[in-house]
Design a protein around this motif. Structure first.
Motif, mmCIF file in Angstrom:
data_model
loop_
_atom_site.group_PDB
_atom_site.id
_atom_site.type_symbol
_atom_site.label_atom_id
_atom_site.label_comp_id
_atom_site.label_asym_id
_atom_site.label_seq_id
_atom_site.Cartn_x
_atom_site.Cartn_y
_atom_site.Cartn_z
ATOM 1 N N GLU A 240 -63.279 66.989 1.566
ATOM 2 C CA GLU A 240 -64.151 68.084 2.579
ATOM 3 C C GLU A 240 -63.086 68.848 3.289
ATOM 4 O O GLU A 240 -63.467 69.933 3.915
ATOM 5 C CB GLU A 240 -64.909 67.130 3.649
ATOM 6 N N VAL A 241 -61.867 68.486 3.476
ATOM 7 C CA VAL A 241 -60.828 69.259 4.047
ATOM 8 C C VAL A 241 -60.718 70.595 3.282
ATOM 9 O O VAL A 241 -60.540 71.670 3.681
ATOM 10 C CB VAL A 241 -59.516 68.541 4.122
ATOM 11 N N LYS A 242 -60.726 70.122 1.931
ATOM 12 C CA LYS A 242 -60.576 71.373 0.719
ATOM 13 C C LYS A 242 -61.621 72.209 0.789
ATOM 14 O O LYS A 242 -61.499 73.255 0.318
ATOM 15 C CB LYS A 242 -60.335 70.678 -0.586
ATOM 16 N N ASP A 243 -62.877 71.689 0.890
ATOM 17 C CA ASP A 243 -63.969 72.444 0.733
ATOM 18 C C ASP A 243 -65.084 72.101 2.109
ATOM 19 O O ASP A 243 -65.883 71.435 1.835
ATOM 20 C CB ASP A 243 -64.721 72.033 -0.299
ATOM 21 N N PRO A 244 -64.453 72.857 3.276
ATOM 22 C CA PRO A 244 -65.443 72.259 4.582
ATOM 23 C C PRO A 244 -67.093 72.796 4.302
ATOM 24 O O PRO A 244 -67.439 72.401 5.296
ATOM 25 C CB PRO A 244 -64.548 73.172 5.532
ATOM 26 N N HIS A 245 -67.293 73.537 3.406
ATOM 27 C CA HIS A 245 -68.683 74.034 3.428
ATOM 28 C C HIS A 245 -69.449 72.846 2.934
ATOM 29 O O HIS A 245 -70.924 72.918 3.252
ATOM 30 C CB HIS A 245 -68.876 75.202 2.571
ATOM 31 N N VAL A 246 -68.872 71.762 2.635
ATOM 32 C CA VAL A 246 -69.567 70.639 1.812
ATOM 33 C C VAL A 246 -69.509 69.393 2.993
ATOM 34 O O VAL A 246 -69.866 68.482 2.624
ATOM 35 C CB VAL A 246 -69.394 70.362 0.478
ATOM 36 N N ARG A 247 -69.218 69.497 3.965
ATOM 37 C CA ARG A 247 -69.074 68.395 5.073
ATOM 38 C C ARG A 247 -70.362 67.849 5.101
ATOM 39 O O ARG A 247 -71.314 68.339 5.518
ATOM 40 C CB ARG A 247 -68.448 68.932 6.305
ATOM 41 N N GLY A 248 -70.209 66.463 4.821
ATOM 42 C CA GLY A 248 -71.396 65.589 5.232
ATOM 43 C C GLY A 248 -72.202 65.388 3.890
ATOM 44 O O GLY A 248 -73.111 64.659 3.765
ATOM 45 N N HIS A 249 -71.793 66.298 2.795
ATOM 46 C CA HIS A 249 -72.641 66.381 1.646
ATOM 47 C C HIS A 249 -72.442 65.126 0.696
ATOM 48 O O HIS A 249 -73.660 64.627 0.407
ATOM 49 C CB HIS A 249 -72.060 67.763 0.628
ATOM 50 N N ARG A 252 -74.762 62.311 2.510
ATOM 51 C CA ARG A 252 -76.206 62.645 2.309
ATOM 52 C C ARG A 252 -76.750 62.293 0.740
ATOM 53 O O ARG A 252 -77.727 61.814 0.521
ATOM 54 C CB ARG A 252 -76.568 64.136 2.763
ATOM 55 N N VAL A 253 -75.863 62.921 0.020
ATOM 56 C CA VAL A 253 -75.961 62.775 -1.764
ATOM 57 C C VAL A 253 -76.173 61.071 -1.747
ATOM 58 O O VAL A 253 -77.133 60.546 -2.301
ATOM 59 C CB VAL A 253 -74.889 63.226 -2.649
ATOM 60 N N ALA A 254 -75.189 60.228 -1.292
ATOM 61 C CA ALA A 254 -75.436 58.885 -1.574
ATOM 62 C C ALA A 254 -76.563 58.458 -0.772
ATOM 63 O O ALA A 254 -77.092 57.308 -1.668
ATOM 64 C CB ALA A 254 -74.012 58.213 -0.649
ATOM 65 N N TYR A 276 -70.706 54.047 -4.339
ATOM 66 C CA TYR A 276 -69.302 54.529 -4.276
ATOM 67 C C TYR A 276 -69.082 55.753 -5.315
ATOM 68 O O TYR A 276 -68.450 56.575 -4.786
ATOM 69 C CB TYR A 276 -68.383 53.643 -4.818
ATOM 70 N N ILE A 277 -69.852 55.733 -6.344
ATOM 71 C CA ILE A 277 -69.683 56.836 -7.388
ATOM 72 C C ILE A 277 -70.646 58.260 -6.579
ATOM 73 O O ILE A 277 -69.892 59.179 -6.816
ATOM 74 C CB ILE A 277 -70.568 56.518 -8.600
ATOM 75 N N ALA A 278 -71.519 58.031 -5.894
ATOM 76 C CA ALA A 278 -72.249 59.231 -5.231
ATOM 77 C C ALA A 278 -71.411 59.733 -4.337
ATOM 78 O O ALA A 278 -71.227 60.891 -4.094
ATOM 79 C CB ALA A 278 -73.460 58.568 -4.863
ATOM 80 N N LEU A 279 -70.612 58.766 -3.692
ATOM 81 C CA LEU A 279 -69.757 59.306 -2.442
ATOM 82 C C LEU A 279 -68.377 60.221 -3.028
ATOM 83 O O LEU A 279 -67.970 61.184 -2.315
ATOM 84 C CB LEU A 279 -69.052 58.272 -1.582
ATOM 85 N N LEU A 280 -68.181 60.021 -4.443
ATOM 86 C CA LEU A 280 -66.698 60.342 -4.958
ATOM 87 C C LEU A 280 -67.431 61.355 -6.258
ATOM 88 O O LEU A 280 -66.520 61.736 -6.758
ATOM 89 C CB LEU A 280 -66.051 59.156 -5.441
ATOM 90 N N HIS A 281 -68.666 61.837 -6.177
ATOM 91 C CA HIS A 281 -69.012 62.511 -7.233
ATOM 92 C C HIS A 281 -68.434 63.914 -7.258
ATOM 93 O O HIS A 281 -68.242 64.334 -8.441
ATOM 94 C CB HIS A 281 -70.749 62.881 -7.216
ATOM 95 N N ASP A 282 -67.675 64.493 -6.179
ATOM 96 C CA ASP A 282 -67.208 65.755 -6.267
ATOM 97 C C ASP A 282 -65.558 65.484 -6.208
ATOM 98 O O ASP A 282 -64.814 66.595 -5.562
ATOM 99 C CB ASP A 282 -67.482 66.644 -5.184
ATOM 100 N N VAL A 362 -80.474 64.916 -6.388
ATOM 101 C CA VAL A 362 -80.195 64.852 -5.085
ATOM 102 C C VAL A 362 -78.863 65.887 -4.645
ATOM 103 O O VAL A 362 -78.940 66.426 -3.619
ATOM 104 C CB VAL A 362 -79.752 63.417 -4.584
ATOM 105 N N ASP A 363 -77.979 66.267 -5.645
ATOM 106 C CA ASP A 363 -76.919 67.108 -5.536
ATOM 107 C C ASP A 363 -77.345 68.381 -5.145
ATOM 108 O O ASP A 363 -77.357 69.112 -4.339
ATOM 109 C CB ASP A 363 -75.765 66.847 -6.493
ATOM 110 N N ALA A 364 -78.267 68.581 -6.163
ATOM 111 C CA ALA A 364 -78.916 70.222 -5.925
ATOM 112 C C ALA A 364 -79.786 70.345 -4.793
ATOM 113 O O ALA A 364 -79.782 71.209 -4.120
ATOM 114 C CB ALA A 364 -79.724 70.449 -7.280
ATOM 115 N N PHE A 365 -80.579 69.149 -4.329
ATOM 116 C CA PHE A 365 -81.485 69.443 -3.167
ATOM 117 C C PHE A 365 -80.378 69.503 -2.100
ATOM 118 O O PHE A 365 -81.062 70.278 -1.205
ATOM 119 C CB PHE A 365 -82.281 67.935 -3.076
#
Length: 413
Positions: A240-249, A252-254, A276-282, A362-365
């Motif tokens: 999220e530091v690298k991509d601040p636009h997805v903070r909390g993403h 929420r996805v998980a 765990y996988i959902a938290l690390l999907h990106d 859920v990622d797209a949503f």
């Protein structure tokens, strides 16, 4: 609204606890001796001092064994009084050491334990046989404890799940430990009444020390599991530091992915892995250049090709984590499309792993319902409508259908 519910619930429990103290705390008590009672009060203090944290809002201890013993040996009145006093004292000292207030948290925890012990005591008194009384008391304790804890957990959640699921989640968390150790609460009074007074301390400790060792082992297990989750969340924070636009993403996805998986019927082990996988999907975004991730305008074809590599990079990261490696394909293929036009392998339909199909939805949503530099967020109703229009093309129709039920149940649409 959530804060009001939490405060009202705590006030009701405190009032209920004091009502039980008033009604039953002054009844005639059964005392073998003050020395005998003092022994169990000390054991209650020790048990409550070494509690196990199950979640942000819930701690659990092995004091239930001693509380059930006190009910059998000294009666419900003594059990209620000793439970309230020991829990209140331990919590007050702990809060004072940690410099955490308000004071009513100690009252709440003491009152909640008192309500649970009162339910067990009433069940024991209503039974006509000792063994059936113990079984009734044990079940009443478990059900009351789980129910009251579930309300605490429910009140503390920002994203609500059905209360039944909350209750079952906590029940599964502690049921094995509870029912394996509960028989000791029947054996201790039997031995206590069978041995000479001078030997009672030895025999009680003979049972209690192994119980504390089991408690210690359970604490280690809980701490190790929590450390796994903390490590995963640290990686998410780096992303999220690298991509601040997805903070909390990721969180929420998980949350959405777990809600769908529960409805589908995933086992606890499968749910833990998916979490765990959902938290690390990106996680693969760590390998993508910052200037591309943070570019405010449309990406070029080459830049988009670079971004698409993140699912492969993420899968390689997951493969190196032993307890998650079996879920690497979920990350690798979560951008595949149901009609076969996705990436990186162009998989089609049910050839795509189910976890990846869940993440795709859920990622797209979440992406659609979050503001980005190049567009405004859609409403959740609009995003769901788009998911439904693309069901069978981009998304698994069954997963979209289940997700719609989840959103309705959670009151999000």
């Amino acid at each position: 609204m959530q804060l009001i519910f939490d405060k009202v619930y705590k006030i009701l429990i405190i009032v209920g606890g004091f009502t039980l103290l008033f009604l039953f705390g002054n009844q005639e008590v059964i005392l073998h001796s003050w020395t005998d009672l003092s022994l169990f009060v000390v054991l209650l203090l020790i048990s409550n001092a070494f509690r196990i944290r199950l979640s942000v809002n819930i701690e659990y201890s092995l004091a239930f064994i001693i509380e059930l013993v006190v009910i059998q040996l000294f009666g419900m009145s003594v059990a209620i009084l000793t439970t309230f006093m020991t829990v209140f004292l331990v919590n007050t000292v702990k809060l004072a050491i940690e410099r955490k207030w308000p004071f009513y948290n100690s009252l709440f925890n003491a009152a909640l334990s008192t309500c649970t012990v009162a339910a067990a005591g009433l069940a024991y008194n209503l039974a006509t046989d000792t063994i059936f009384g113990f079984i009734a008391a044990t079940m009443a304790y478990f059900i009351t404890d789980i129910t009251l804890l579930a309300v605490v957990q429910y009140a503390g959640r920002k994203r609500k799940i059905p209360f039944k699921d909350e209750w079952l989640e906590i029940g599964k968390e502690i049921s094995l430990n509870f029912f394996v150790l509960a028989p000791l609460a029947y054996l201790i009074p039997y031995i206590f009444n069978s041995v000479e007074t001078q030997n009672r301390l030895f025999f009680v400790l003979l049972f209690f020390v192994p119980v504390m060792l089991v408690n210690y082992a359970f604490r280690l297990y809980t701490n190790i599991r929590q450390s796994y989750l903390n490590t995963v969340k640290t990686l998410v924070a780096v992303i999220e530091v690298k991509d601040p636009h997805v903070r909390g993403h990721a969180e929420r996805v998980a949350g959405y992915a777990l809600a769908i998986a529960r409805d589908i019927g995933y086992t606890d082990k499968e749910l833990t892995r998916l979490h765990y996988i959902a938290l690390l999907h990106d996680a693969g975004k760590i390998g993508i250049k910052d200037r591309i991730l943070n570019k405010p305008e449309a990406l070029t074809a080459d830049e988009y090709a670079e971004v698409k590599r993140h699912s492969l990079i993420g899968a390689k990261i997951i493969e190196k984590i032993n307890f998650l490696s079996s879920g690497a394909d979920i990350v690798r293929f979560h951008h595949e499309r149901f009609d076969g036009t996705g990436y990186p392998a162009g998989l089609r339909g049910y050839d795509i792993p189910e976890g990846a199909r869940i993440l795709a939805v859920v990622d797209a949503f979440d992406a659609m319902t979050t503001d980005r530099p190049y567009r405004k967020a859609k409403t959740k109703a609009e995003a769901l409508a788009e998911l439904e229009s693309l069901a069978g093309k981009q998304f698994d129709p069954q997963v979209v259908k289940v997700f719609k039920k989840v959103l309705h149940r959670q009151g999000e649409i």
